[in-house]
Design a protein around this motif. Structure first.
Motif, PDB file in Angstrom:
ATOM      1  N   LEU A  55     -21.538  -6.964   7.338  1.00  0.00           N
ATOM      2  CA  LEU A  55     -21.440  -5.557   6.942  1.00  0.00           C
ATOM      3  C   LEU A  55     -20.332  -5.281   5.930  1.00  0.00           C
ATOM      4  O   LEU A  55     -20.010  -4.122   5.669  1.00  0.00           O
ATOM      5  CB  LEU A  55     -21.227  -4.690   8.183  1.00  0.00           C
ATOM      6  N   GLU A  58     -21.140  -2.836   3.194  1.00  0.00           N
ATOM      7  CA  GLU A  58     -21.139  -1.422   3.570  1.00  0.00           C
ATOM      8  C   GLU A  58     -19.726  -0.853   3.541  1.00  0.00           C
ATOM      9  O   GLU A  58     -19.538   0.334   3.265  1.00  0.00           O
ATOM     10  CB  GLU A  58     -21.761  -1.262   4.967  1.00  0.00           C
ATOM     11  N   ARG A  63     -19.473   3.235   2.977  1.00  0.00           N
ATOM     12  CA  ARG A  63     -20.293   3.766   4.071  1.00  0.00           C
ATOM     13  C   ARG A  63     -19.587   3.605   5.411  1.00  0.00           C
ATOM     14  O   ARG A  63     -19.723   4.455   6.291  1.00  0.00           O
ATOM     15  CB  ARG A  63     -21.644   3.049   4.079  1.00  0.00           C
ATOM     16  N   ALA A 170     -23.366  -2.007  -3.852  1.00  0.00           N
ATOM     17  CA  ALA A 170     -22.185  -1.307  -3.333  1.00  0.00           C
ATOM     18  C   ALA A 170     -21.314  -0.784  -4.465  1.00  0.00           C
ATOM     19  O   ALA A 170     -20.821   0.350  -4.418  1.00  0.00           O
ATOM     20  CB  ALA A 170     -21.389  -2.250  -2.427  1.00  0.00           C
ATOM     21  N   THR A 331     -28.464   0.851   0.909  1.00  0.00           N
ATOM     22  CA  THR A 331     -28.337   2.297   0.847  1.00  0.00           C
ATOM     23  C   THR A 331     -27.943   2.709  -0.560  1.00  0.00           C
ATOM     24  O   THR A 331     -27.594   1.897  -1.395  1.00  0.00           O
ATOM     25  CB  THR A 331     -27.297   2.793   1.855  1.00  0.00           C
TER      26      THR A 331
END
Length: 416
Positions: A55, A58, A63, A170, A331
């Motif tokens: 992760l 992220e 995020r 990202a 995302t």
């Protein structure tokens, strides 16, 4: 093993932290009847508490805060760097001069980022990357990048695999002007077929990422110790405030080699995850089992669980390999972009391929069938069927010959 076995785990990543936690749980529950009592010590180099490396992108995207991806901390966590293994004495030498004794040693040393042989990457025989050039493997790497990135910054990501795609997305979400340079002919070529790669390409482009495939970087140009541009093999130069190296990883096997353990690409282990020394085991990115280096989270966690059972006294536990699924959620933009891949996404001659695509919605599903068995698949956009497809693949059971069940798996939510 003695009646009170001291287990020392080197490496506090996903595999090492999972093993230490499982051993503590098994010890608290009494473990297997007649098994020896265990004391567990986890030795980790990083200053940060153990975290989920999967992760990190992220965190870079903003995020998640770093503490969100932290893992539960085992009781016996020691921060330090092991410099050597004395197999005869069954002790570890540490950089601070301390010595740690073990009965069973587990190497969960993970992997290091590959630093490509680019001109200008290391000046004057040094080992420090220039200012603005970052690997992307650890929490420190992530926090350094996060501190350096700003809206409008010119960032070049070298490598278009899973890590490079995640880093590029990202950075774009953070407002950087991102160029992704991939030497292969398409993105994520190890996991995805050409159609799925094109959808990933389109998603990055929609976020403003400039993607170049079949493009090799040969030079990093610095001024005053800070990166200013990168030069391609054809001589074209890209201005850069940041350069991210996402060129893959290689297992950390230095301790094992220095100790005289059997090493090929990784540390060789058997079905009990035992190395060539009966008192030393290895799991995770550094371990090579039956010729396979996984380098993925799922096999590392599975190895940790099985080794915990073995150490806690289950003589029947065995690791026979992992059929792992790669899953990624990107995302940013108008909606998340989900993809999953498993097995062999590219068919061999004679294989059957079932494919469903919706260009308007940006969804794509493709399954490869060999001898009436699912051997691989790629799903992009909607992953409702991934659970059922993965179970059909993992079970390796023959499908009925009329094809209806496969179409059902492709078009109906089988649970993810």
């Amino acid at each position: 093993m003695t009646s009170n076995t001291r287990v020392v785990v080197i490496g506090a990543g996903l595999a090492g932290a999972r093993l230490a936690r499982r051993l503590e749980e098994l010890g608290a529950s009494g473990g297997t009847a007649g098994a020896p009592a265990l004391s567990v010590e986890l030795v980790g180099e990083e200053e940060h508490r153990p975290y989920n490396r999967v992760l990190l992108a992220e965190v870079l995207a903003g995020r998640y805060a770093p503490e969100v991806i932290a893992l539960p901390v085992p009781g016996g966590l020691t921060r330090g760097r092991v410099t050597g293994i004395d197999r005869a004495a069954r002790t570890l030498n540490c950089a601070d001069g301390s010595v740690i004794a073990y009965d069973t040693l587990v190497l969960a040393t993970g992997s290091n980022p590959v630093l490509p042989p680019l001109r200008g990457l290391f000046g004057h025989g040094g080992h420090e990357l220039p200012e603005g050039v970052h690997a992307f493997r650890t929490m420190d790497d992530c926090l350094g990048l996060s501190k350096a990135v700003r809206p409008g910054a010119r960032a070049v990501v070298i490598g278009g695999g899973l890590l490079g795609v995640s880093a590029a997305r990202a950075l774009a979400v953070r407002g950087a002007q991102v160029v992704l340079a991939q030497q292969a002919e398409r993105l994520m070529e190890r996991q995805l077929d050409p159609s799925a790669s094109r959808l990933v390409h389109r998603h990055l482009t929609d976020l403003g990422v400039e993607v170049h495939t079949e493009c090799r970087v040969r030079d990093v140009r610095c001024v005053g110790g800070a990166v200013r541009s990168v030069e391609m093999a054809d001589g074209y130069a890209l201005d850069a405030d940041l350069v991210v190296l996402a060129c893959g990883v290689h297992p950390r096997v230095g301790l094992a080699q220095d100790a005289g353990l059997a090493v090929h690409k990784g540390i060789l282990v058997d079905d009990e995850l035992r190395t060539s020394d009966p008192h030393i085991r290895a799991i995770g990115d550094c371990a090579q089992h039956k010729g396979t280096l996984y380098g993925l989270a799922t096999p590392a966690l599975e190895q940790a669980d099985i080794l915990a059972e073995l150490i806690a006294g289950d003589a029947n536990a065995r690791y026979t390999g992992t059929r792992s699924l790669t899953r990624l959620t990107l995302t940013g933009g108008d909606a998340p972009f989900d993809l999953a891949a498993f097995g062999e996404p590219e068919p061999r001659p004679g294989d059957d391929v079932v494919q469903l695509a919706d260009a308007t919605r940006g969804t794509y599903r493709r399954v490869v069938v060999r001898d009436d068995r699912v051997v691989g698949g790629v799903l992009v956009g909607e992953l409702g069927t991934v659970g059922a497809l993965a179970r059909a693949w993992e079970g390796a059971e023959p499908l009925p010959s009329d094809g209806a069940p496969l179409l059902h798996l492709l078009t109906n939510d089988g649970g993810s």
